[in-house]
Structures are given as structure tokens and as C-alpha cells.
Write a protein that holds these residues in place. Structure first.
Motif, PDB file in Angstrom:
ATOM      1  N   PRO A 119      40.280  44.076  51.044  1.00 35.61           N
ATOM      2  CA  PRO A 119      39.616  42.800  50.758  1.00 35.61           C
ATOM      3  C   PRO A 119      38.105  42.931  50.692  1.00 35.61           C
ATOM      4  O   PRO A 119      37.407  41.957  50.425  1.00 35.61           O
ATOM      5  CB  PRO A 119      40.038  41.932  51.952  1.00 35.61           C
ATOM      6  CG  PRO A 119      40.137  42.912  53.084  1.00 35.61           C
ATOM      7  CD  PRO A 119      40.684  44.176  52.466  1.00 35.61           C
ATOM      8  N   GLY A 120      37.587  44.112  50.989  1.00 36.45           N
ATOM      9  CA  GLY A 120      36.138  44.311  50.966  1.00 36.45           C
ATOM     10  C   GLY A 120      35.611  44.732  52.321  1.00 36.45           C
ATOM     11  O   GLY A 120      36.343  45.228  53.173  1.00 36.45           O
ATOM     12  N   GLY A 121      34.321  44.499  52.532  1.00 36.07           N
ATOM     13  CA  GLY A 121      33.700  44.881  53.802  1.00 36.07           C
ATOM     14  C   GLY A 121      32.234  45.170  53.644  1.00 36.07           C
ATOM     15  O   GLY A 121      31.515  44.469  52.932  1.00 36.07           O
ATOM     16  N   SER A 122      31.781  46.230  54.273  1.00 38.12           N
ATOM     17  CA  SER A 122      30.362  46.575  54.312  1.00 38.12           C
ATOM     18  C   SER A 122      29.857  47.044  52.946  1.00 38.12           C
ATOM     19  O   SER A 122      30.408  47.976  52.354  1.00 38.12           O
ATOM     20  CB  SER A 122      30.133  47.686  55.343  1.00 38.12           C
ATOM     21  OG  SER A 122      28.879  48.307  55.150  1.00 38.12           O
ATOM     22  N   PRO A 123      28.788  46.431  52.438  1.00 36.50           N
ATOM     23  CA  PRO A 123      28.215  46.900  51.165  1.00 36.50           C
ATOM     24  C   PRO A 123      27.614  48.290  51.295  1.00 36.50           C
ATOM     25  O   PRO A 123      27.574  49.045  50.314  1.00 36.50           O
ATOM     26  CB  PRO A 123      27.151  45.851  50.855  1.00 36.50           C
ATOM     27  CG  PRO A 123      26.782  45.271  52.174  1.00 36.50           C
ATOM     28  CD  PRO A 123      28.044  45.279  52.987  1.00 36.50           C
TER      29      PRO A 123
END
Length: 325
Positions: A119-123
Motif C-alpha cells: 500500500p506504500g510507505g516511506s518515500p
């Protein structure tokens, strides 16, 4: 006439007394010697325990890649990126990059599949992986890397996928969410009703900005919005660089919306429908798949630091945190 002189002990009595004293000395000596041996044994035992502990710590925090025998023949290399992209998670940059490097280093790997379900997270972590993919592709131009999306590839997950040669999806996969967000809470009225006095001491005019226990200031909000806008623009540039002319001109493309796999194909966010086995068999041409994902043993799973996770969660509530979502 009686004599007051004490009779001298007999030779046999002197001999018994001497033997008793010698026996006592021997026992004390042996007792001291045994105590020294016992202390030395315990010392060795505790040193051994310390050594085992240090070795265990080293092994726990060193990602390992256990390959099956198929790696010695022509095959398709697979690396999993699963879950939230963060430093302490399975999908950390260190773990994913370790697997990718091992895959590209094997001359028998005809191609590499990065299977994403995130789902995503740290850029920052996503950026590390994206940069490393570009570097590995440049150093190994004859070894293609394809991203295969499972259930979801949103935000930071798509940030990573954009670096692949091609992106494959299932028609029902969820793709997109090209945006940045920062979460937080406000407890100003709550502490006033409870009669709590907030005491915040800082050095620096804006050090306590966005404190959840104080009213938000418009200047602080605008400053954070500028940060999010900057990171969002970085995200957009990464996607444009990776996808190029494949992207359609749609005003909602970078709005943070998500789409199904079929819709993502129409928008140019992904290329085709295909699973990992399909890509290995039909695209790369090496049906045998070898998993290069760094493994985590039982002890490492068991030693997940609850205190660290709890502290990080509290820190995010108090200070806010930005993520690619």
C-alpha cells in the motif's frame, strides 16, 4: 606429694593432632581450588553465552538469501516487495535491494521479477529502491526487470514499480495513489476540558510547530503543505521518468486516486495483464522461478521490537509523519 606439672602429650596424640591439622589444611586448599575451578567454569559459560548472543544478533540483522538448486541453471529471479515500505519492515530498502543485487549478480538469471503487493510507505525507502533498480538496470542492460503487481501497488509501491522495464498487473489489482499525506491529531479542546496545562519549552521559533496540544497556526500549515508539495513533485517526476510517453494526459493521474489494473493500463500507468509465472514463461523465457527474497528466520520474527514500534507510533501521533499514500 602431688605435682602440678601438666603431663606431656604422648607421641600418638601429637601424631593425631598433626594429621588433623594437615587434613584441615588440605580440605581448605581443595575447597579454594574447587571454588576457583567453579568460578572459572562459570566465567567460561557466561563468555560463551555472550559470544552466542553476539553471533545471534549479527545473524538476525543480516539479511540472507537462501537459493534453491535451480539457481545454478537458467531461471527467472524473483524478489518480493510485500507490505508497508519502511526501515523496520520486510519491505525495507535494505531487504529488497539485497535481493535485487543477488538476482542481478547471478549469471544464470535470464530476467528479474519484482513482485509488489504494497500500500506504500516511506518515500525515502521507496526512493532508495527506485534508484538502485535504475543503477542495476544500467549495469546489466541484458537482464530485464519487470514489476508484477499482485493485489495492490499504491503510492510508495508504485514509486518503486515505475523504475521497471514493464509493469504487469491483474485486471483487479489496485494501482496508483500518486500523492503524499501527513497524518496528525488535535487535542486542544480535550486538554482544556480536562483541565490539563500544556508546558512546551523550545529553542527555535518554530521548533514546536504543529504541536497537537496547541492550536494550529496558518503559517505552520502552509509550510508543511510546501513540503508535501515538493515531495509530491518528486514523485511525479519519478513516474514521468519511468513511464515516459506511455502516460495518458489525464488531470486525475497524479491526484492520489487509485484505479483497477484494467483502468491503469488505459491510463498508461502499467503495461499488460500478466502474473509472475506468465512473465517468466512467456516474456523472459525461463519458466523456472528462483526466489531471491531475503529470508527472515524464526528468531528474527520473534525478536520484533514491540517497544520500538510503539515508540514510533507515539512519535508519529505527536509530531506527524509523511508517507506516500
Amino acid at each position: 606429694m602431688e605435682s602440678n606439672q601438666t603431663p606431656e602429650p604422648s607421641p600418638s596424640h601429637q601424631s593425631q593432632s598433626s594429621e588433623w591439622q594437615q587434613d584441615l589444611i588440605n580440605r581448605l586448599a581443595f575447597s579454594a581450588l574447587n571454588e576457583q575451578r567453579r568460578t572459572r567454569r562459570w566465567g567460561i559459560f557466561f563468555k560463551f553465552l555472550l559470544f552466542v548472543y553476539l553471533v545471534a544478533i549479527l545473524l538476525l540483522y543480516t539479511p540472507s538469501v537462501d537459493l534453491d538448486p535451480g539457481a545454478k541453471a537458467r531461471h527467472t529471479a524473483l524478489v518480493e516487495l510485500k507490505g508497508i515500505i519502511a526501515p523496520d519492515e520486510d519491505a525495507s530498502a535494505d531487504n529488497v535491494i539485497t535481493g535485487l543485487r543477488a538476482a542481478f549478480e547471478n549469471e544464470n538469471a535470464a530476467g528479474v521479477i519484482l513482485r509488489i503487493n504494497s500500500p506504500g510507505g516511506s518515500p525515502v525507502q521507496a526512493g532508495y529502491i527506485n534508484d538502485e533498480i535504475k543503477r542495476l538496470r544500467k549495469e546489466n542492460p541484458d537482464t530485464p526487470l519487470y514489476a508484477v503487481i499482485a493485489d495492490i501497488c499504491a503510492s510508495g509501491g508504485y514509486y518503486v514499480a515505475a523504475a521497471a522495464d514493464k509493469i504487469y498487473v491483474d485486471k483487479a489489482s489496485i494501482v496508483g495513489s500518486i500523492g503524499v499525506r501527513m497524518d496528525g491529531f488535535g487535542f486542544v479542546e480535550a486538554i482544556e476540558k480536562l483541565g490539563i496545562e500544556r508546558r512546551l519549552l523550545t529553542a527555535g521559533e518554530h521548533k514546536g510547530f504543529l504541536d497537537p496540544f496547541q492550536p494550529a497556526k496558518e503559517a505552520d500549515i502552509e509550510h508543511v503543505k510546501s513540503l508535501l508539495s515538493d515531495i509530491h513533485q518528486q514523485f511525479i517526476e519519478v513516474v514521468r521518468s519511468g513511464r515516459g510517453d506511455k502516460l495518458k494526459d489525464d488531470p486525475n493521474l497524479f491526484s492520489g486516486y487509485v484505479w483497477t489494473g484494467e483502468q491503469a493500463i488505459e491510463l498508461g500507468l502499467v503495461d499488460e495483464v500478466g502474473s509472475s509465472s506468465h512473465v517468466a514463461r512467456e516474456v523472459i523465457g525461463a519458466e523456472t522461478i528462483v526466489d531471491y527474497t531475503p529470508s527472515e528466520d524464526f528468531f528474527e520474527k520473534f525478536s520484533k521490537r514491540f517497544g520500538t514500534a510503539l515508540g514510533r507510533g507515539i512519535g508519529q501521533v505527536l509530531s506527524g509523519g509523511y508517507q506516500l499514500r
